[in-house]
Design an enzyme around this catalytic site. Structure first.
Site, PDB file in Angstrom:
ATOM      1  CE  LYS A  77       6.547  -2.491  -3.122  1.00 52.21           C
ATOM      2  NZ  LYS A  77       5.157  -2.139  -3.453  1.00 52.21           N
TER       3      LYS A  77
ATOM      4  CD  GLU B 114       0.562  -8.261  -4.821  1.00 53.12           C
ATOM      5  OE1 GLU B 114       1.071  -7.180  -4.467  1.00 53.12           O
ATOM      6  OE2 GLU B 114      -0.235  -8.889  -4.098  1.00 53.12           O
TER       7      GLU B 114
ATOM      8  CB  SER C 154      10.796   3.749  -3.449  1.00 53.38           C
ATOM      9  OG  SER C 154      11.081   3.520  -4.820  1.00 53.38           O
TER      10      SER C 154
END
Length: 406
Positions: free
Chosen positions: A102, A124, A389
């Site tokens: 991210k 969010e 990830s």
């Protein structure tokens, strides 16, 4: 490479089109009061992404702050346990600073906010990794940060909530509806509509209105660019298959973008959860239909009234009733194959990777690991590259409480 009439040598330049569409998917279905704000972001991004100064600063951040490039690890013991001779590899986004992929787009979005003169970032989060990453980026650039998170996810992801608060973010609890990711997106959009003059909305995946699906993909493409070069260097050839989990789909598009023009099989893995009954899973590409939500047209799960259906996944970062529009486009083209794994397969993979390789994966990433194992069992030879990830620190208490030590 041509595939179903699409020239993938120029694909990334041609898609999305100037209106933000990947075929019939994408676009910007937003209230009139937000159209000027989205136009401002779009124009700023198109200008800045070609700026040598912006690109140089982002590359420096990638190297000196994020710790990129992240490595590829060969999973020799896990591969041997399968017994087919197929070799598994993982791209280690769990080693990216803050513990997941991210940060790749959060540092880009926060840098964009800085160039635009904004004072605050709004977002969010579901699993909390996007929230942690944006809180990290906000601290780095000296920006205010509001993170909207559903009550259910706040309870499941307590370690990440604590990290966000330590980094200085204001975590806003969302108590409406199912109190998970969809409701957090609703609340973040509403907040942005009130504050867009001084803030930028940093969406957490390749979804939302244009330009976010394109912008997040572009910032995440560093994964695929690195992985392709690294795998060739390690093995002298490309992997036979590439695998990534798909909720909204940012980690997957980041990885897939590096291999779309190659003779490589590509697999996106959705959460089957407890099973195929509506409300027990979040596999929108497998069970959904075309629909508009949160400002974009894609494939989504709908209830009997045509509204976004309730969804479930053991992974908080995957429980979203739609998928990014580019995934819907690649699904319809057949260039990427989308399949599912359930909760039990996912938790088995979580423990297998932990025990055999010393890597504790995020539950989201464990979906991809589970599918990579299943895929390897069907292949007589070759290699599978899995995008890991994120790391599983955030999930350990929840897994132990719900599933015990296996």
């Amino acid at each position: 490479m041509q595939y179903n009439g699409i020239d993938f040598t120029t694909y990334l330049k041609n898609y999305p089109d100037k209106n933000g569409y990947f075929g019939k998917y994408g676009g910007a279905y937003i209230a009139e009061e937000l159209q000027a704000a989205m136009k401002e972001i779009t124009e700023a991004y198109y200008t800045i992404c070609k700026s040598a100064k912006f690109i140089s600063e982002l590359r420096t951040i990638r190297r000196d702050f994020q710790g990129r490039p992240t490595p590829i690890s060969h999973l020799e013991r896990l591969s041997n346990s399968i017994g087919t001779g197929v070799q598994l590899y993982v791209k280690r986004e769990d080693l990216n600073h803050s513990g997941a992929h991210k940060l790749n787009h959060c540092m880009g979005e926060a840098l964009l906010a800085k160039y635009m003169g904004k004072k605050k970032v709004i977002a969010e989060t579901g699993a909390g990794q996007h929230g942690v990453a944006l809180a990290t980026a906000a601290a780095y650039f000296g920006l205010e940060c509001d993170i909207y998170m559903g009550s259910v996810d706040i309870k499941k992801q307590a370690p990440n909530v604590a990290r966000m608060k330590i980094l200085g973010a204001n975590v806003v609890e969302v108590t409406e509806g199912l109190q998970t990711l969809k409701e957090a997106v609703d609340a973040a959009f509403a907040a942005y509509a009130r504050e867009y003059k001084d803030a930028i909305y940093c969406i957490g995946s390749v979804l939302g209105p244009h330009p976010f699906p394109m912008m997040v993909r572009d910032f995440q493409s560093v994964i695929g660019i690195e992985a392709r070069e690294q795998f060739l260097s390690m093995t002298g050839e490309l992997p036979d298959a590439v695998v990534a989990c798909v909720g909204g789909g940012s980690n997957a598009m980041g990885m897939f973008s590096g291999f779309l023009n190659d003779p490589v099989e590509i697999y996106g893995v959705e959460p089957l959860g407890r099973g195929p009954k509506l409300g027990d899973h979040a596999a929108s590409l497998k069970y959904g239909e075309e629909g508009i939500m949160h400002g974009f047209n894609s494939i989504m799960l709908k209830d009997e009234n045509g509204e976004p259906a309730p969804v479930y996944s053991v992974a908080s970062g995957l429980d979203y009733p739609s998928s990014g529009p580019e995934h819907a486009f690649l699904h319809d083209l057949g260039r990427v194959k989308y399949d599912v794994v359930d909760d039990e397969e996912t938790i088995d993979a979580f423990y297998a990777l932990s025990r055999l390789e010393g890597i504790i994966p995020a539950i989201e990433s464990s979906h991809a690991v589970a599918y990579g194992i299943k895929l390897a069992k069907t292949m007589g030879k070759g290699s599978v590259l899995i995008n890991l990830s994120g790391r599983g620190d955030k999930d350990m208490d929840y897994v132990i409480e719900k599933y015990g030590i296996r």
